[in-house]
Design a protein around this motif. Structure first.
Motif, short mmCIF file in Angstrom:
data_model
loop_
_atom_site.label_atom_id
_atom_site.label_comp_id
_atom_site.label_asym_id
_atom_site.label_seq_id
_atom_site.Cartn_x
_atom_site.Cartn_y
_atom_site.Cartn_z
N ARG A 25 23.69 22.43 -18.04
CA ARG A 25 22.73 23.13 -18.88
C ARG A 25 21.31 22.79 -18.46
NH1 ARG A 25 24.73 21.60 -24.80
NH2 ARG A 25 24.40 19.58 -23.85
N ARG A 26 20.39 23.67 -18.81
CA ARG A 26 18.97 23.42 -18.55
C ARG A 26 18.56 22.15 -19.28
NH1 ARG A 26 15.27 25.76 -16.44
NH2 ARG A 26 14.97 27.96 -16.54
N SER A 27 17.76 21.31 -18.59
CA SER A 27 17.31 20.06 -19.18
C SER A 27 15.81 19.90 -19.01
CB SER A 27 18.01 18.87 -18.52
OG SER A 27 19.38 18.93 -18.71
N VAL A 28 15.23 19.14 -19.91
CA VAL A 28 13.81 18.81 -19.84
C VAL A 28 13.70 17.29 -19.85
CG1 VAL A 28 11.58 18.97 -21.00
CG2 VAL A 28 13.14 20.91 -21.05
N PHE A 29 12.92 16.77 -18.90
CA PHE A 29 12.67 15.34 -18.82
C PHE A 29 11.18 15.10 -18.96
CE2 PHE A 29 16.45 16.05 -16.30
CZ PHE A 29 17.30 15.03 -16.72
N LEU A 30 10.83 14.01 -19.60
CA LEU A 30 9.45 13.57 -19.66
C LEU A 30 9.36 12.27 -18.88
CD1 LEU A 30 8.64 14.25 -23.42
CD2 LEU A 30 8.04 15.65 -21.44
N VAL A 31 8.57 12.28 -17.83
CA VAL A 31 8.38 11.09 -17.00
C VAL A 31 7.09 10.43 -17.49
CG1 VAL A 31 8.10 10.20 -14.67
CG2 VAL A 31 9.55 12.21 -15.07
N GLU A 32 7.22 9.23 -18.00
CA GLU A 32 6.09 8.59 -18.66
C GLU A 32 5.38 7.54 -17.81
OE1 GLU A 32 7.67 7.28 -22.42
OE2 GLU A 32 7.60 9.33 -23.20
N THR A 33 5.89 7.26 -16.64
CA THR A 33 5.22 6.31 -15.75
C THR A 33 5.00 6.97 -14.39
OG1 THR A 33 7.32 5.38 -15.01
CG2 THR A 33 6.25 4.30 -16.88
N PRO A 34 4.05 6.48 -13.62
CA PRO A 34 3.83 7.06 -12.29
C PRO A 34 5.08 6.92 -11.42
CG PRO A 34 2.02 5.61 -12.91
CD PRO A 34 3.10 5.41 -13.92
N CYS A 35 5.39 7.95 -10.67
CA CYS A 35 6.54 7.91 -9.77
C CYS A 35 6.34 8.93 -8.65
CB CYS A 35 7.84 8.20 -10.53
SG CYS A 35 7.96 9.88 -11.17
N ARG A 36 7.20 8.85 -7.67
CA ARG A 36 7.20 9.82 -6.56
C ARG A 36 8.42 10.69 -6.76
NH1 ARG A 36 4.38 7.59 -1.67
NH2 ARG A 36 3.18 5.84 -2.49
N PHE A 37 8.20 11.99 -6.82
CA PHE A 37 9.32 12.90 -7.07
C PHE A 37 9.15 14.20 -6.29
CE2 PHE A 37 6.10 14.45 -9.88
CZ PHE A 37 6.31 15.81 -9.94
N LEU A 38 10.28 14.81 -5.99
CA LEU A 38 10.31 16.14 -5.38
C LEU A 38 11.43 16.92 -6.04
CD1 LEU A 38 9.92 15.52 -1.53
CD2 LEU A 38 8.28 16.62 -3.06
N ARG A 39 11.13 18.14 -6.40
CA ARG A 39 12.16 19.04 -6.92
C ARG A 39 12.94 19.63 -5.76
NH1 ARG A 39 10.09 20.82 -12.16
NH2 ARG A 39 7.93 20.18 -12.28
N GLU A 40 14.15 20.03 -6.03
CA GLU A 40 15.00 20.61 -4.99
C GLU A 40 14.32 21.80 -4.31
OE1 GLU A 40 19.62 22.01 -4.42
OE2 GLU A 40 18.80 21.99 -6.43
N SER A 41 13.60 22.61 -5.09
CA SER A 41 12.94 23.79 -4.53
C SER A 41 11.81 23.43 -3.58
CB SER A 41 12.40 24.67 -5.66
OG SER A 41 11.43 23.95 -6.42
N GLU A 42 11.31 22.19 -3.65
CA GLU A 42 10.22 21.75 -2.79
C GLU A 42 10.71 21.07 -1.51
OE1 GLU A 42 6.95 20.51 -6.17
OE2 GLU A 42 8.50 19.06 -5.64
N ILE A 43 11.98 20.75 -1.46
CA ILE A 43 12.52 19.96 -0.36
C ILE A 43 12.97 20.84 0.81
CG2 ILE A 43 14.39 18.39 0.31
CD1 ILE A 43 14.38 17.43 -2.63
N ILE A 44 12.57 20.45 2.00
CA ILE A 44 13.10 21.05 3.22
C ILE A 44 14.00 19.98 3.84
CG2 ILE A 44 12.62 21.92 5.54
CD1 ILE A 44 9.98 23.01 4.48
N ARG A 45 15.28 20.27 3.93
CA ARG A 45 16.21 19.31 4.50
C ARG A 45 16.03 19.25 6.01
NH1 ARG A 45 21.95 20.78 3.11
NH2 ARG A 45 21.21 22.73 3.95
N GLU A 46 16.28 18.09 6.56
CA GLU A 46 16.12 17.89 8.00
C GLU A 46 16.97 18.88 8.79
OE1 GLU A 46 15.78 14.12 11.06
OE2 GLU A 46 16.53 13.81 9.04
N ALA A 47 18.16 19.20 8.29
CA ALA A 47 19.04 20.15 8.97
C ALA A 47 18.45 21.57 8.98
CB ALA A 47 20.41 20.17 8.29
#
Length: 125
Positions: A25-47
């Motif tokens: 199901r669709r989910s919503v997360f709240l990230v409350e501290t600084p972190c490094r993140f990438l969404r799947e739609s932003e990722i280019i796989r090496e392959a």
């Protein structure tokens, strides 16, 4: 202020190197501290990096996700030089990418890298 991230069913997300997959199901997360993140739609796989610009995008992702990416930063310089030799019109993109990396604005660098990949793709048509 918390960062709100919405994930579609089955969508993946990398947070600080951990690969997270959403449930059914669709989910919503709240990230409350600084972190490094990438969404799947932003990722280019090496392959999937089948052009010089896409390979540069993969390098940008590594620089962003790995806190000690000195080798990747050296690779970025080499890749940029090769791209500039092959595609002189790429200079504005490459300058913007290097400026963003220097300012630690990694999402902007990755976004500009994707624009460069689209520009390279357009030239090859």
């Amino acid at each position: 202020m918390a960062l709100r991230i919405e994930l579609k069913p089955g969508e993946r997300l990398i947070i600080n190197g951990a690969l997270i997959r959403n449930g059914d199901r669709r989910s919503v997360f709240l990230v409350e501290t600084p972190c490094r993140f990438l969404r799947e739609s932003e990722i280019i796989r090496e392959a999937d990096a089948d052009t010089a610009s896409k390979k540069l995008c993969v390098t940008l992702q590594v620089i962003y996700l790995d806190e000690s990416a000195a080798e990747a930063e050296n690779l970025l310089v080499l890749q940029s030089t090769e791209i500039l030799k092959a595609i002189p019109g790429s200079a504005p993109y490459l300058v913007a990418i290097h400026d963003a990396v220097a300012a630690k604005q990694y999402h902007l660098a990755i976004k500009t890298g994707r624009k460069l990949a689209a520009y390279e793709d357009e030239l090859s048509r």
